[in-house]
Every structure is written in structure tokens, then in C-alpha cells.
Design a protein around this motif. Structure first.
Motif, mmCIF file in Angstrom:
data_model
loop_
_atom_site.group_PDB
_atom_site.id
_atom_site.type_symbol
_atom_site.label_atom_id
_atom_site.label_comp_id
_atom_site.label_asym_id
_atom_site.label_seq_id
_atom_site.Cartn_x
_atom_site.Cartn_y
_atom_site.Cartn_z
ATOM 1 N N ILE A 267 0.832 -1.208 0.000
ATOM 2 C CA ILE A 267 0.000 0.000 0.000
ATOM 3 C C ILE A 267 0.867 1.260 0.000
ATOM 4 O O ILE A 267 0.572 2.234 -0.701
ATOM 5 C CB ILE A 267 -0.941 0.001 1.224
ATOM 6 N N PHE A 268 1.951 1.223 0.753
ATOM 7 C CA PHE A 268 2.777 2.417 0.911
ATOM 8 C C PHE A 268 3.649 2.704 -0.306
ATOM 9 O O PHE A 268 3.940 3.874 -0.596
ATOM 10 C CB PHE A 268 3.667 2.278 2.153
ATOM 11 N N LYS A 269 4.057 1.657 -1.043
ATOM 12 C CA LYS A 269 5.013 1.851 -2.136
ATOM 13 C C LYS A 269 4.502 2.833 -3.199
ATOM 14 O O LYS A 269 5.243 3.757 -3.577
ATOM 15 C CB LYS A 269 5.348 0.500 -2.770
ATOM 16 N N PRO A 270 3.271 2.718 -3.715
ATOM 17 C CA PRO A 270 2.803 3.730 -4.678
ATOM 18 C C PRO A 270 2.709 5.123 -4.065
ATOM 19 O O PRO A 270 3.029 6.122 -4.730
ATOM 20 C CB PRO A 270 1.410 3.205 -5.085
ATOM 21 N N ILE A 271 2.282 5.202 -2.808
ATOM 22 C CA ILE A 271 2.219 6.495 -2.112
ATOM 23 C C ILE A 271 3.608 7.113 -2.013
ATOM 24 O O ILE A 271 3.795 8.321 -2.198
ATOM 25 C CB ILE A 271 1.607 6.320 -0.714
ATOM 26 N N PHE A 272 4.583 6.269 -1.754
ATOM 27 C CA PHE A 272 5.974 6.715 -1.635
ATOM 28 C C PHE A 272 6.459 7.345 -2.939
ATOM 29 O O PHE A 272 7.060 8.426 -2.946
ATOM 30 C CB PHE A 272 6.841 5.515 -1.248
ATOM 31 N N TYR A 273 6.192 6.680 -4.069
ATOM 32 C CA TYR A 273 6.645 7.195 -5.363
ATOM 33 C C TYR A 273 5.957 8.509 -5.727
ATOM 34 O O TYR A 273 6.540 9.364 -6.395
ATOM 35 C CB TYR A 273 6.412 6.161 -6.455
ATOM 36 N N ILE A 274 4.712 8.682 -5.297
ATOM 37 C CA ILE A 274 3.984 9.912 -5.606
ATOM 38 C C ILE A 274 4.454 11.076 -4.739
ATOM 39 O O ILE A 274 4.752 12.166 -5.246
ATOM 40 C CB ILE A 274 2.461 9.689 -5.427
ATOM 41 N N LEU A 275 4.569 10.850 -3.428
ATOM 42 C CA LEU A 275 4.886 11.933 -2.504
ATOM 43 C C LEU A 275 6.340 12.372 -2.579
ATOM 44 O O LEU A 275 6.661 13.522 -2.250
ATOM 45 C CB LEU A 275 4.552 11.517 -1.068
ATOM 46 N N GLN A 276 7.238 11.478 -3.019
ATOM 47 C CA GLN A 276 8.656 11.834 -3.031
ATOM 48 C C GLN A 276 8.991 12.868 -4.111
ATOM 49 O O GLN A 276 10.093 13.410 -4.135
ATOM 50 C CB GLN A 276 9.518 10.574 -3.220
#
Length: 334
Positions: A267-276
Motif C-alpha cells: 500500500i505504501f510503495k505507490p504512495i511513496f513514489y507519488i509523494l517523493q
């Protein structure tokens, strides 16, 4: 020293806690999985399909454990090494390769175990009068293959071949091309933690793959529950309660493992790529710390799997109990 290097700074969690955790997981996982593999290969004579799946799962776990020292050293010394140094490249290549290959193989095997356990139930019920023609064909013939040892062996070999064939080129491309494009000075940096475009795309594909594996287990579990409710309204299943309870427990254990260890990471991996992408250094450090913690949680499953084997397989539990009983008896006699 460029801005990217000064922006990414490891906290105490990365530089102290993660190396300690990876070291403990390595010791526990190496002992538990080595013992488990020894039991599966030498102490269980007639191997069912589940034993074959679990033996390959242990192999994947040992591969994860072999990557843990590299990951621990990277978090401990990575912010001191030069980016193009030999130790940085070796630790990054071997650690990343072992970790990702074994994680994907583990997920596939857990999915096949879930299907195999589900097929255990359906094979017993596929000949009932209440079972439809579609269910007899699908469950009685297709899913039956997952319970055949020869099919299980071939399937596991294909899994290793496909995963290695996909991940190794990506890792080589990253090490040879992407890793040389940056202007970083230290090993622990934005380029290493985020990856370039190809690596991020591969990461998103892998995350989607994790979600699909979880969906397979979830579907198997709830299909089983639905089928159980259906046959309870049609016939008495008192004599089969032990089999049904065993299958339900197996699917539930696999589901819990995926929810606790893999679901937060996926769940966190796509969020990570977007927010970074916003470039805020403080937020980026928080995101990287969270990613590394969730990656550690996902890899921790490999060290705890021997405990799960006790819940999944009665033969494994009985063999392990007999080994310790004989060992204690011999020790008392001496």
C-alpha cells in the motif's frame, strides 16, 4: 557534496535500529529455516505437494536471510561509503537481488499453498450430488493438479525461472546504467533509495504483483467459507469437521501473514513514489524511513516462517516433536 546527498540523512532508526534488527532476523531465520529445510529434505519420506511448496518457500527464506547482513551493513555504513565504491555496489546488488527475488518467489508459493489447501477441500466434495458440473470440472480436475507432487515441483521451478528472468535484468540495468547516471557522492543517497525511472516502474509492477497474490489468498479463503456454508445446508459434515477446520486454519494463517507483513509495504510503495516528487527534504527523509521499516517488516516474515510451518503442516510438527523428544531422551541417558 551535492544537494541530494545533504538532503538525505539517515536517522537513528536507519543507522542503528535496522542493522540490529536485520542481524537478529538473520540469526533466527538462518537457524529456523536451515532446520526446516533439513526436516523437509531428509526426515519426511513421502512428500505431499504442500511439503514441496514449503521446501521451496524455505529456500526463498534462506535467500532473504542471506541478504539481511548486506542490508544491515548498508544501513550501518552506507552514509560513510562513497557511492561508486566496490562495497556500495556489492551490498546494493546482492542485497537488492536476494531480497526481491525471494520476496516474489515467497508470495507466489504462498498463493499456490492457498490454492492447494483450497483444492484439498474441493477434491473431497467435487463428487457430491450437490456439486454442479462446472464445479466438478474446475475443482475436480484443474485445482487437483496443485495437489500433485510432480506438478508442484515443476510449478516451483517455473516460478524461480520466471522471477529470476525478470528481476535480474532490472537489477543489472540499475547497477550498470542507472547507478552511474547520478552525481551522488555517498552510498546512502536519494538515487539509491528511490531508483530511477525503470526501477520505479519495476517497483510498481512488483507492488501490483503483491496485491494480486494477496487477492488470490483472499479469494481462496472466502470461496472456502462460502462453499462451507453451502454444503452445511445440504448435508451433514460432522465427520469432515477436522479437515475443514484444518484447511480454514491454513488459509487464515497465510492471509494473516500477507496482511501483517506485505500489505503495508504494497500500500505504501505507490504512495511513496507519488509523494517523493515534491522535493521537500524533511518529508523525503520520513518517507524513506517508512519505506525501509516496511521493507524490513516484509523480510521479517522469512525468519518467522518456521513457526508458521508448525501451524500449516502436521507432519512437520510431528517430525520436529519427535526429534526434540529423541534428543532429550539421549541427553538424559548420557
Amino acid at each position: 557534496m551535492n544537494n541530494n546527498t545533504t538532503c538525505i540523512q539517515p536517522s537513528m532508526i536507519s543507522s542503528m535500529a535496522l542493522p540490529i534488527i536485520y542481524t537478529l532476523l538473520f540469526i533466527v531465520g538462518l537457524f529456523g529455516n536451515s532446520l526446516s529445510q533439513w526436516i523437509f529434505l531428509t526426515k519426511i519420506g513421502k512428500k505431499a505437494s504442500t511439503h514441496i511448496y514449503l521446501a521451496h518457500l524455505v529456500t526463498a527464506n534462506l535467500l532473504v536471510c542471506s541478504a539481511m547482513p548486506f542490508m544491515g551493513v548498508y544501513f550501518l555504513k552506507g552514509f560513510q561509503w562513497e557511492y561508486q565504491s566496490a562495497q556500495c555496489r556489492v551490498v546494493n546488488f546482492l542485497g537488492t537481488l536476494s531480497m526481491h527475488v525471494s520476496m516474489f518467489v515467497s508470495l507466489l508459493i504462498l498463493s499456490w499453498i492457498a490454492i492447494s489447501r483450497y483444492a484439498t477441500l474441493m477434491q473431497k466434495d467435487s463428487l457430491q450430488d450437490t456439486t454442479s458440473c462446472y464445479e466438478k470440472i474446475f475443482y475436480g480436475h484443474l485445482l487437483k493438479k496443485f495437489r500433485q507432487p510432480n506438478f508442484a515441483r515443476k510449478l516451483c521451478i517455473y516460478i524461480w525461472g520466471v522471477v529470476l528472468g525478470i528481476i535480474i535484468p532490472v537489477i543489472i540495468y540499475y547497477s550498470v546504467v542507472e547507478a552511474t547516471e547520478g552525481e551522488e557522492s555517498l552510498c546512502y543517497n536519494r538515487q539509491m533509495e528511490l531508483g530511477a525511472m525503470i526501477s520505479q516502474i519495476a517497483g510498481l509492477i512488483g507492488t501490483t504483483f503483491i496485491g494480486l497474490s494477496f487477492l488470490v489468498v483472499l479469494t481462496s479463503y472466502y470461496s472456502f467459507v462460502s462453499h462451507l456454508r453451502k454444503i452445511r445446508t445440504c448435508t451433514s459434515i460432522m465427520e469432515k469437521d477436522l479437515t475443514y477446520s484444518s484447511v480454514k486454519r491454513h488459509l487464515l494463517v497465510i492471509q494473516i501473514v500477507l496482511i501483517v507483513c506485505f500489505l503495508p509495504y504494497s500500500i505504501f510503495k505507490p504512495i511513496f513514489y507519488i509523494l517523493q516528487q515534491n522535493g521537500n527534504c524533511q518529508q523525503l527523509n520520513y518517507l524513506i524511513e517508512t519505506k525501509n521499516i516496511l521493507t524490513c517488516l516484509a523480510s521479517a516474515r522469512s525468519s518467522t516462517d518456521p513457526i508458521i510451518f508448525l501451524l500449516l503442516d502436521k507432519t512437520f510438527k510431528k517430525t520436529l516433536y519427535n526429534l526434540f523428544t529423541k534428543s532429550n531422551s539421549a541427553h538424559m541417558q548420557s
